[in-house]
Design an enzyme around this catalytic site. Structure first.
Site, PDB file in Angstrom:
ATOM      1  CD  GLU A 137      -2.460   4.169   2.854  1.00  0.00           C
ATOM      2  OE1 GLU A 137      -3.627   4.342   3.088  1.00  0.00           O
ATOM      3  OE2 GLU A 137      -1.812   3.443   2.055  1.00  0.00           O
ATOM      4  CG  HIS A 184      -2.177  -0.881   0.848  1.00  0.00           C
ATOM      5  ND1 HIS A 184      -3.150  -0.988   1.662  1.00  0.00           N
ATOM      6  CD2 HIS A 184      -2.107  -2.161   0.152  1.00  0.00           C
ATOM      7  CE1 HIS A 184      -3.757  -1.793   1.470  1.00  0.00           C
ATOM      8  NE2 HIS A 184      -3.378  -2.714   0.653  1.00  0.00           N
ATOM      9  CB  CYS A 215      -6.706  -0.668   4.545  1.00  0.00           C
ATOM     10  SG  CYS A 215      -4.965  -1.180   4.735  1.00  0.00           S
ATOM     11  CB  CYS A 243      -2.265   1.730   5.973  1.00  0.00           C
ATOM     12  SG  CYS A 243      -1.694   0.821   4.531  1.00  0.00           S
TER      13      CYS A 243
END
Length: 185
Positions: free
Chosen positions: A72, A70, A98, A101
């Site tokens: 992040e 991801h 999410c 994260c």
């Protein structure tokens, strides 16, 4: 000329980073900012040296693409790799983080999360952010447009004008052009 706000400046950077995403399910960008300085950026994509979703499709398990890291996490890992401090920093993300994260953001000491779009905002992520005293705020990107499909839009306009000039706009042609327009929105 009016200067763009700091929030819009950093959010635009995240949207620009998202254009590098290699996962076809969702293009996400993240920017980490400390003292009004960009210290890292990330986008969702495959592990370095591995195949990308754009090349071989997403690898989906339980509704999630597991091929990608991801945005992040990539931004946080960039800080770790190059020794940049994240404690007390802010993160600007194109979409609400999410749950996984969220936990990484908290552990990294990020104190502010600014996101442009809601995306499956998990209630437990919201709760964890609150418990950790992480300021979370929705900051839509406004007044700035980053076009991810300029070539396709120009081609569509050219095709439309050509069809109009040649009088080829029947109901079927109009429907096909409408479908292309909708796909580019």
């Amino acid at each position: 000329m009016k200067r763009v706000s700091w929030h819009q400046y950093f959010m635009a950077q995240s949207h620009l980073l998202a254009l590098r995403s290699t996962c076809t399910r969702l293009m996400v960008g993240a920017t980490i900012v400390l003292d009004k300085r960009i210290i890292a950026g990330g986008y969702n994509g495959s592990v370095s040296g591995s195949v990308h979703c754009v090349d071989e499709g997403c690898y989906v398990i339980d509704g999630h693409c597991v091929r990608t890291v991801h945005a992040e996490a990539n931004a946080l890992l960039q800080c770790a790799k190059f020794g940049a401090r994240t404690d007390g920093a802010d993160m600007y993300v194109t979409h609400f983080p999410c749950l996984q994260c969220c936990k990484q953001i908290i552990q990294a000491g990020i104190t502010g999360v600014y996101y442009a779009e809601d995306y499956r905002n998990h209630p437990y992520a919201v709760q964890l952010f609150e418990e950790a005293n992480v300021h979370v705020e929705k900051i839509p990107l406004t007044g700035i447009e980053i076009d991810a499909n300029p070539g396709e839009k120009n081609q569509l306009i050219n095709d439309l004008f050509e069809a109009l000039q040649q009088g080829e706009i029947d109901e079927e042609s109009a429907e096909k052009l409408e479908q292309r327009i909708q796909a580019l929105k």
